[in-house]
Design a protein around this motif. Sequence first.
Motif, PDB file in Angstrom:
ATOM      1  N   THR A  47       0.832  -1.215   0.000  1.00 44.47           N
ATOM      2  CA  THR A  47       0.000   0.000   0.000  1.00 44.47           C
ATOM      3  C   THR A  47       0.861   1.256   0.000  1.00 44.47           C
ATOM      4  OG1 THR A  47      -1.051  -1.264   1.764  1.00 44.47           O
ATOM      5  CG2 THR A  47      -2.168   0.746   1.042  1.00 44.47           C
ATOM      6  N   THR A  48       2.011   1.155   0.640  1.00 42.51           N
ATOM      7  CA  THR A  48       2.925   2.302   0.726  1.00 42.51           C
ATOM      8  C   THR A  48       3.245   2.839  -0.668  1.00 42.51           C
ATOM      9  OG1 THR A  48       3.884   1.163   2.611  1.00 42.51           O
ATOM     10  CG2 THR A  48       5.086   3.060   1.796  1.00 42.51           C
ATOM     11  N   LEU A  49       3.413   1.905  -1.601  1.00 42.18           N
ATOM     12  CA  LEU A  49       3.740   2.308  -2.978  1.00 42.18           C
ATOM     13  C   LEU A  49       2.627   3.163  -3.571  1.00 42.18           C
ATOM     14  CD1 LEU A  49       5.344  -0.579  -5.065  1.00 42.18           C
ATOM     15  CD2 LEU A  49       6.253   1.693  -4.595  1.00 42.18           C
ATOM     16  N   VAL A  50       1.387   2.736  -3.299  1.00 42.00           N
ATOM     17  CA  VAL A  50       0.236   3.489  -3.818  1.00 42.00           C
ATOM     18  C   VAL A  50       0.237   4.886  -3.232  1.00 42.00           C
ATOM     19  CG1 VAL A  50      -2.292   3.547  -3.973  1.00 42.00           C
ATOM     20  CG2 VAL A  50      -1.077   1.350  -4.027  1.00 42.00           C
ATOM     21  N   PHE A  51       0.452   4.959  -1.909  1.00 38.97           N
ATOM     22  CA  PHE A  51       0.469   6.272  -1.246  1.00 38.97           C
ATOM     23  C   PHE A  51       1.562   7.154  -1.842  1.00 38.97           C
ATOM     24  CE2 PHE A  51      -1.225   4.294   2.967  1.00 38.97           C
ATOM     25  CZ  PHE A  51      -2.479   4.211   2.401  1.00 38.97           C
TER      26      PHE A  51
END
Lengths: 309, 553
Positions: free
Chosen positions: B431-435
């Motif tokens: 999810t960090t990548l999306v953020f």
Amino acid sequence: MIETRYLTKQYKDLIALDKLNLTIDRGDIYGFIGPNGAGKTTTIRILGTLLRPTSGQAFVCGYSVNGQAKHIRRKIGYVPDEFGTYEDMTVTEYLEFFAALYEIKGKERQRVIHDVLELTDLSYKRDAQVDSLSRGMRQRLALARVLLHDPDVLLLDEPASGLDPRARIEIRELLKELRTMGKTILISSHILSELKELCNKVGIIERGQLLFSGPVEEILAKARSHDVVQVKVREGTDRAVEALRAHDLVARADVIDGDVIEVQLQETAQDHSLVASFLHERGFRLLLVREQEIDLEDAFMKVTKGHVA
Amino acid sequence: MIGGPVFLREVLAQARRPRTYLFQTVFLGVLVLGLIPMYAQAIGIGKSRLAEQARMLFEWGAYLQLIILTLIGPALVANAITEEKGKNTLDLLLLTEAGPWAIVWGKFCSRLYSLLFLLFLTVPLLFALLTLGGVAARSILITMAILGGFSVLATGLGIFLSTVLKRTPGVLGVSYAVLVAVLGAPKLAQLPPAQQPLVSPLLDLAYVANPTWYYPTASLATEWWVAPAWNVTAGLALVLLAGLALPHARELERLLDIRRALEAFDRATFLLLRPGRLLRRLTGGGAAAADDGPRADPRPIGVMNPIYWKETNVNTVGRFKTWWRMNLAMLVGLLGSYALFQHELSNIEFHKVVAAVVTGFIVLLPTIIAASTVSREREDGTLDLLATTPLDCATYVMGKVRGIGRNIVFLAALPFVHVIIWIVGGVLDPTTLVFFALGIPVATAASIVQGIFVSLLFPTTLRAIVAAIVVVTIEAALPLVCCVPSFNLPLMAYYMVEPSQGLATALGQGPQGSFTLAKLFACLFSAGTHLGFLFVIYSLIRSDFDRYIGRAA
């Protein structure tokens, strides 16, 4: 080609240009001269669309600097008094960059760059770094840059400033070549002797006001209005001086360059032939009679009063 | 000496510059604006809480002063000698009877006077806190001594660097690096707590404001003077060194000019990146090709945006410029942090801090670099040349944004690289990548555009850089004022880093899932505000582009 009407530029209390009216025709090489701070650069920057006038109008190629600056930029080439360099660019890249800004594309771009390098004699420096060029070469490169888009008008602000004699001569020759190409050139300079050779018209500006504008011959004639004659007699120079000083129509008589007498006539004198006849009547044998040569520097000094805005 | 001609000239010149009063107004304004809300909160509360509130006010006021001094100090001093060198007036000064000491000392005293005057302006503000209780007059005096000592260090450092370095931006950069190191290094280097206030004025201030609980070491009560004492000593020693160095300034400049070494490094790296060329060189067949090295085949402009071409063609690896070195330094820094904090690699807090630091650079560097891009053109006279061409706003701004963007693409990719490594390593959540994808690219573009705008507004590179730093600082401080962290990318990045649980798992965990969703919305909001900000700034530039680039001024 260039016209200004009551052009005025004011910075707070300082009036840099004061109702300047100037007309430069197509193909004119117009020398713009004046002391430092007289308003030359201000005028050139207004014509180059870099400054907005406080009031009045200025037209370049029929376009007004107020509102039609975009059109003007395609018609002019501007060389500022200080050359702007990009670090780490070769001469060719520098010209390619500006050619691209003028939207010159494809093979046309290469051809134009080749031509301007040939014209400015910089072909052998095409791969040199711009910041490694001498000042004279940089000025030639600056001229090459402004010729890329084949502008009708060139605005050159002190192009020979800070150049050594050889570089100055090179620039002068280059400008002569541009004159033959039919460009209209407005050039400001302090080196008046060169302007005389180069320009067909000059304008003298001081404290933002145009004191004179017209053909070079006209200003020289104007400066010559009080006739100055140089004479040389075989013997009795001192006596001849004394005799001349006593003449009603002689304002001044002095010995210069050893035994040459310089005589300035009163305004009421008809012509300078009276000097020769006067001396001849008194038994002096004349070796030389000539009009004093007037150059642009003398004319400039006479027209301006030494005031700076 | 204080009344010497150099000092008098400097003080007179400062008094005539509007920026002197601007600095004073900004300094006092920021302090007042920062403290008034806290002061307002203190109204109507009990006596003991009032005293506590006053102590907090005092503490944060002192920190704020120190931060502002750190920002303003180098900006006030950086050009002290470089300006004289640039205008060729240093030789004239050295030829007079005054001598190097009088020049350096005069410059030092005048600039220090400006900084101390700033401090002096805040005295009534701090003493007003005495009326609330909770703060002793002694603490205020000690704080002023610490801040004064730090001012001496900042001024001495600036004078010394200005003497031995050639360019003001270089002086500014090194000054900031050294001062930040002085303030934060003891903490980072994990010195024993009792020693930290002795080294760092920041931690000394923290101790003075919280003598009982911050560092409960009895001896510190009498050792508050150590940090200001060494600051003053070091500052004066640097002035002494500057006096010694001044007659040899040109030689020292050349000696400290590491450009040749860096260019050799670039060349070597370039060869390593092109094994074919390296092989040809090693076998003796490609000497010529290697000599002309990376410069051999510059990219032709073709139909490219010329501004973009200029930004990328003269500022690339091949052109021995600083961009790729900066990217390399960041990469080395990141890998170095892995080596330095091996035992923390599985700790989510480490990754949050790394993300915050790297994104901090992503915001700061493009803004500063973009801020210097137009003003430098203005200073070296090339902007006038551009202004007389038919160049339009869109071509110019887009060329700059794309050019600077391309040069920092590696830097902007670094947080993604870090996250991917640790997602694979099982520490972080995808999810960090999306953020990050939502937050970082648009914020980077906005940083570049705001930097360009700052650069268009200010006439000199120094002023533009200082203004850019102030803008970034204000943006970073926005969450304190309006609770919107959108423009504080490091703070956003800190919270964007998700531990390895997986979004689905997080969603099933009640509050944790809500928090993850909230972060997603925050990222979307941040992207939206940055896009809006970008649009507004671009519209501002376009509305008066001619005037901004010096056309028809």
